[in-house]
Design a protein around this motif. Structure first.
Motif, PDB file in Angstrom:
ATOM      1  N   VAL A  45       0.859  -0.852  -0.292  1.00 34.87           N
ATOM      2  CA  VAL A  45      -0.195   0.065   0.613  1.00 34.87           C
ATOM      3  C   VAL A  45       0.532   1.025   0.041  1.00 34.87           C
ATOM      4  CG1 VAL A  45      -1.922  -1.369   0.855  1.00 34.87           C
ATOM      5  CG2 VAL A  45      -0.021  -0.114   2.502  1.00 34.87           C
ATOM      6  N   SER A  46       0.373   2.747  -0.481  1.00 35.07           N
ATOM      7  CA  SER A  46       1.240   3.679  -0.566  1.00 35.07           C
ATOM      8  C   SER A  46       0.862   4.174   1.078  1.00 35.07           C
ATOM      9  CB  SER A  46       0.338   5.067  -0.671  1.00 35.07           C
ATOM     10  OG  SER A  46      -0.572   5.082   0.290  1.00 35.07           O
ATOM     11  N   ASN A  47       2.731   4.673   1.166  1.00 40.28           N
ATOM     12  CA  ASN A  47       3.506   5.232   2.790  1.00 40.28           C
ATOM     13  C   ASN A  47       1.699   5.792   3.127  1.00 40.28           C
ATOM     14  OD1 ASN A  47       5.674   4.118   1.604  1.00 40.28           O
ATOM     15  ND2 ASN A  47       6.355   6.089   0.746  1.00 40.28           N
ATOM     16  N   ASP A  48       1.247   6.698   2.764  1.00 33.98           N
ATOM     17  CA  ASP A  48      -0.011   7.488   3.379  1.00 33.98           C
ATOM     18  C   ASP A  48      -1.269   6.578   3.361  1.00 33.98           C
ATOM     19  OD1 ASP A  48      -0.713   7.212   1.076  1.00 33.98           O
ATOM     20  OD2 ASP A  48      -1.360   9.801   1.334  1.00 33.98           O
ATOM     21  N   TYR A  49      -1.309   5.389   3.282  1.00 35.08           N
ATOM     22  CA  TYR A  49      -2.629   4.947   3.802  1.00 35.08           C
ATOM     23  C   TYR A  49      -3.226   4.431   5.748  1.00 35.08           C
ATOM     24  CZ  TYR A  49      -5.306   0.543   4.048  1.00 35.08           C
ATOM     25  OH  TYR A  49      -6.433  -0.159   3.944  1.00 35.08           O
ATOM     26  N   MET A  50      -1.330   3.445   6.478  1.00 33.31           N
ATOM     27  CA  MET A  50      -2.138   4.153   7.663  1.00 33.31           C
ATOM     28  C   MET A  50      -3.110   5.479   7.577  1.00 33.31           C
ATOM     29  SD  MET A  50      -2.122   2.122  10.159  1.00 33.31           S
ATOM     30  CE  MET A  50      -1.112   0.614  10.953  1.00 33.31           C
ATOM     31  N   ASP A  51      -2.147   6.319   7.479  1.00 33.06           N
ATOM     32  CA  ASP A  51      -2.572   8.039   8.191  1.00 33.06           C
ATOM     33  C   ASP A  51      -4.183   8.332   7.192  1.00 33.06           C
ATOM     34  OD1 ASP A  51       0.236   8.485   9.825  1.00 33.06           O
ATOM     35  OD2 ASP A  51       1.186   9.336   7.296  1.00 33.06           O
ATOM     36  N   ARG A  52      -4.097   7.683   6.803  1.00 31.84           N
ATOM     37  CA  ARG A  52      -5.553   7.620   5.679  1.00 31.84           C
ATOM     38  C   ARG A  52      -6.251   6.844   6.626  1.00 31.84           C
ATOM     39  NH1 ARG A  52      -5.811   7.129   0.560  1.00 31.84           N
ATOM     40  NH2 ARG A  52      -3.983   5.909   0.492  1.00 31.84           N
ATOM     41  N   LEU A  53      -5.687   6.026   6.235  1.00 33.00           N
ATOM     42  CA  LEU A  53      -7.151   5.292   7.430  1.00 33.00           C
ATOM     43  C   LEU A  53      -7.639   5.135   8.767  1.00 33.00           C
ATOM     44  CD1 LEU A  53      -9.069   2.495   7.184  1.00 33.00           C
ATOM     45  CD2 LEU A  53      -6.990   1.301   7.949  1.00 33.00           C
TER      46      LEU A  53
END
Length: 141
Positions: A45-53
């Motif tokens: 997944v993209s590097n910012d996926y966890m932050d967005r989730l």
């Protein structure tokens, strides 16, 4: 597991499969495991996926977080996501939405290139590999 005693048997699905492997690798008394679709080989997944989730889970609605998970982590098509939104299971997906971060956290913790010692690899009775295709090299967990 400790209450079951030495040599317990585990069946686990999806994220539970990742938990079972981590538990056995850390020395819990597991004799055998049957795992169904543990997502160790999920697409990156993209590097910012966890932050967005996490932001979607904090801000709501949960449906946005579930859709992000299925779109970017599981890689469901828009058609499949639309189908699930109409299905009775959708309410269960929404109820479980806060746990989605754990799926990703477990996957991040798995690194095929790491030097972790192998605690699980082969069935001690038959010598068969625990895993079927695609093969995951447990020696590197």
């Amino acid at each position: 597991m400790r209450a079951a005693g030495e040599g317990c048997y585990l069946f686990a699905n999806c994220t539970g499969g990742m938990l079972a492997v981590h538990a056995a690798a850390r020395g819990l008394p597991v004799a055998k495991m049957a795992l169904y679709e543990p997502p160790f080989e999920s697409p990156p997944v993209s590097n910012d996926y966890m932050d967005r989730l996490r932001a979607l889970l904090a801000e709501g609605p949960r449906a946005d977080a579930v859709e992000l998970f299925y779109r970017e982590s599981v890689r469901f098509s828009e058609e499949t996501i639309s189908y699930f939104k109409q299905h009775p299971i959708w309410d269960a997906f929404l109820a479980l939405a806060p746990t989605l971060v754990y799926d990703l956290a477990l996957g991040i913790d798995y690194n095929p290139g790491s030097d972790r010692p192998a605690a699980v690899d082969r069935d001690p009775d038959t010598g068969d590999r625990w895993w079927r295709q695609p093969t995951v090299d447990i020696h590197r967990m």
